[in-house]
Each structure stands twice: as structure tokens, then as C-alpha cells.
Design an enzyme around this catalytic site. Sequence first.
Site, PDB file in Angstrom:
ATOM      1  N   ASP A   1      -8.157 -11.871   6.328  1.00 54.15           N
ATOM      2  CA  ASP A   1      -7.452 -10.494   6.779  1.00 54.15           C
ATOM      3  C   ASP A   1      -7.950  -9.823   7.996  1.00 54.15           C
ATOM      4  OD1 ASP A   1      -4.723  -9.345   7.041  1.00 54.15           O
ATOM      5  OD2 ASP A   1      -4.953  -8.752   4.787  1.00 54.15           O
ATOM      6  N   ASP A   2      -8.850  -8.719   7.286  1.00 53.82           N
ATOM      7  CA  ASP A   2      -9.350  -7.922   8.247  1.00 53.82           C
ATOM      8  C   ASP A   2     -10.916  -7.779   7.897  1.00 53.82           C
ATOM      9  OD1 ASP A   2      -7.072  -6.526   9.781  1.00 53.82           O
ATOM     10  OD2 ASP A   2      -6.339  -6.602   7.580  1.00 53.82           O
TER      11      ASP A   2
ATOM     12  N   HIS B   1      -5.118 -16.417   8.136  1.00 51.28           N
ATOM     13  CA  HIS B   1      -4.883 -15.318   8.165  1.00 51.28           C
ATOM     14  C   HIS B   1      -5.916 -14.210   8.544  1.00 51.28           C
ATOM     15  CE1 HIS B   1      -2.273 -12.074   5.951  1.00 51.28           C
ATOM     16  NE2 HIS B   1      -2.914 -11.335   6.688  1.00 51.28           N
TER      17      HIS B   1
ATOM     18  N   GLU C   1       3.296  -8.323   0.261  1.00 54.45           N
ATOM     19  CA  GLU C   1       1.603  -7.987  -0.222  1.00 54.45           C
ATOM     20  C   GLU C   1       2.130  -6.416  -0.965  1.00 54.45           C
ATOM     21  OE1 GLU C   1      -0.009  -6.312   3.582  1.00 54.45           O
ATOM     22  OE2 GLU C   1      -1.870  -6.021   2.620  1.00 54.45           O
TER      23      GLU C   1
ATOM     24  N   HIS D   1       4.284 -11.353   7.245  1.00 52.91           N
ATOM     25  CA  HIS D   1       3.490 -10.665   5.990  1.00 52.91           C
ATOM     26  C   HIS D   1       4.666 -10.399   5.123  1.00 52.91           C
ATOM     27  CE1 HIS D   1      -0.048 -10.382   8.301  1.00 52.91           C
ATOM     28  NE2 HIS D   1      -0.601  -9.784   7.604  1.00 52.91           N
TER      29      HIS D   1
ATOM     30  N   HIS E   1      -6.521 -10.928  11.322  1.00 53.84           N
ATOM     31  CA  HIS E   1      -6.027  -9.989  12.532  1.00 53.84           C
ATOM     32  C   HIS E   1      -7.390  -9.756  13.321  1.00 53.84           C
ATOM     33  CE1 HIS E   1      -2.280  -9.072  10.303  1.00 53.84           C
ATOM     34  NE2 HIS E   1      -3.259  -9.407   9.173  1.00 53.84           N
TER      35      HIS E   1
HETATM   36  N1  HPA Z   1      -0.989  -6.263   6.142  1.00 54.37           N
HETATM   37  C1  HPA Z   1      -0.123  -5.642   7.135  1.00 54.37           C
HETATM   38  N2  HPA Z   1      -0.490  -5.489   8.355  1.00 54.37           N
HETATM   39  C2  HPA Z   1      -1.649  -5.577   8.734  1.00 54.37           C
HETATM   40  C3  HPA Z   1      -2.868  -5.982   7.836  1.00 54.37           C
HETATM   41  C4  HPA Z   1      -2.417  -6.385   6.582  1.00 54.37           C
HETATM   42  O1  HPA Z   1      -3.055  -6.690   5.491  1.00 54.37           O
HETATM   43  N3  HPA Z   1      -3.934  -6.199   8.389  1.00 54.37           N
HETATM   44  C5  HPA Z   1      -3.589  -5.709   9.833  1.00 54.37           C
HETATM   45  N4  HPA Z   1      -2.310  -5.484   9.756  1.00 54.37           N
HETATM   46 ZN    ZN Z   2      -2.868  -9.410   7.446  1.00 55.52          ZN
END
Ligand code: HPA
Ligand code: ZN
Length: 344
Positions: free
Chosen positions: A283-284, A22, A205, A202, A24
Site C-alpha cells: 500500500d504505502d 497495490h 477498506e 479501493h 501508491h
Molecule cells: N486508501 C485510500 N487511499 C489511499 C491509500 C489507502 O490505503 N493510500 C494512498 N491513498
Molecule cells: Zn491503497
Amino acid sequence: MSFASPEQRGAFIAGIPKAELHLHIEGSLEPEMMFALAQRNAIDIPFASAEEVRKAYAFSNLQDFLDIYYQGMNVLRTEQDFYDLTTAYFRRIHADNAIHAEIFFDPQGHTERGVAFSTAIDGILRAMDDAQSDLNISSQLIMCFLRHLSEEDALATLEEATPYLDRISGVGLDSSELGHPPSKFAKVFAKAKALGLKAVAHAGEEGPPDYVWEALDILKIERMDHGNRSLEDPRLVQRLQDNQMTLTVCPLSNLSLCVVDNLKDHPLKKMLDLGLHATINSDDPSYFGGYLNDNYEATASALNLDKDDIIALAKNSFRGSFLDEETIAQSLRHIDDYVARFDG
Ligand code: HPA
Ligand code: ZN
């Protein structure tokens, strides 16, 4: 088994072979690279320094972050930019002993601002090929649809991907979750699956357990991204257990976006104890303060994870991957060898 010391735990986490499921790629844009690309492409950015950029990374929810994330990717213009971005990510996770990554990219975040689909994907794919030959890191690419846009837009993006379908493993769904349930994308996911693509999304969350049900039942996903709020619904937990569904959990992301107030309250340990196939991911990473091992380390420290938990997480990262069965079995053996060497 528990660790003798935090240092021993850190060493064990650092060395264990692992996969990231996971990530991006646009979220791995470090402030220093943002500045370098802004300069290379003669783009004005509203910050004076990398430090100032980092200071702006204080989010109170997902949308807060997304506004800055879409602004940040504006510096990505050329094929070389996407190559440099992706190569920097691979070099970084090489240091974390990651040997496989399944990478998300957001083509609509680029085509919307006039950067061609081919410009983005060509740069990413070239970096993926080089990571295999130079770093021995395998990778796969997952194309995400932005859920705040229409399904028609997603269908057009899938159409644009046609020449690249042999290089794209699956489709995903990201961006603003609340108000954009998975069911909004039923047609495009059905079409992608008919083309032989895998599906992930996703869900849970920020969104309710209902969105997780929809991702499972309507989008027919093979893997769940986040899924935290599934724990609110015992029937859903049972379903995830029965399906052996992998959850790509992102602890430092959850902390940064206030999905949890404190890592000590993070549901990861509960997920493992329930027998759910949880994994740890970044994630990021440039926005949320850490790459793969930082996520393992912070979570292990906050939740007092023991050696068996870390082994389970690393093994889940391969079991939940889209690698073939033989490669998965080989990766699990690598982990067993590593554990034996560490103990010996
Ligand atoms: N959630 C949803 N969209 C996203 C995320 C995330 O954590 N990171 C980049 N796009
Ligand atoms: Zn994500």
C-alpha cells in the site's frame, strides 16, 4: 505443509518470486528522501529530522494518514524527483524478489498544487523503463482518481492523460472512502473503460459492503483493492468467488489505519480458506512500516500461514496481474521451480 522454523519460513518468503499489485508510489516516499527533496527544492517541512517524521506516523484511521500523505508529497516537484522516488521503490522491492509491480499514482495530488501531469508521469515512466532494463522488474501504471474530489475533476484528469494512454494500464479510485461511494465516479470509469483502460477501485477498506457491490456492478472493476469488509456479506463473498476476483490486501496498512486492531485478527487467512483470490501488498510502505516481504512475514507469523498459503499468495499476485497470459504462466512456473529447489 508447515515450516520447520520461523527462519525457514522467512527464507521461503524472501526468495519466492512475487508481484506487487497495490502500491501508491507517493506512499513509498521515505522520510530521508523527503528531507533530501525538501532541501533540493528549498521547501520548508515541519519536521526537524527523519526520526521526527516517523514519530508522526501514528494514525487512527484512513483520513489521519491521508492528511500526512498529501503533506508529504509536497516535496515532489521535478521530473527527477518522481524518477528518484520510483527508482528507490524498485531497488527496494528488487531486494524482496519482486519481479513485477502495478503501481498507482495520484496525478491530482500533484496537479492540484501546480505540478504538471507530465512532470509526474514522465519521471515515473522513465524509472519504470530503467527498472525493466537494469533490474529486470516489469511494471505497469494505474492512474488513480481522488474520490474526495468531484467527478468533473476526475474527467479532466482522464482528459489530461490522453497523450499517455498507451503507457497507462488502468484507472483506480483512492483517498477518503467514507461518503464517497464508487457510484460517484460511474461516468469517468465508463469513459476510461471505453478507452480500453482496465479498472480497479479501493472499496471495503473502511467503507461498507455496499461500496464493494458498487465497484463491481457500476464501475465494473477487474480487481478489488482491499475489500476486507466484503466478508460481512455472504452474498458478496459468493459473488467474489464466482468472479474469481483478485483482492489486493494490505495487512500492515490495515494495522496502521486501525482497520484491524491486531494482525492476529486479520481476515487474510479466512479469505484464502474461502477460496478468494487474495494477494499481499504494501500500500504505502514508508508510512505503514514495511515493504512487500515485511507484509508477508508479519502476516505469516500472526496467522500461522503455511507453505501452501505463501505459494497461493505469490501465485495469486501473478494471476491477478494485468500481465499477458503467457507471462503469467511463465511466472507461475518460476514459482514452481523455486518451490522444487527450496524443497530439494
Ligand atoms: N486508501 C485510500 N487511499 C489511499 C491509500 C489507502 O490505503 N493510500 C494512498 N491513498
Ligand atoms: Zn491503497
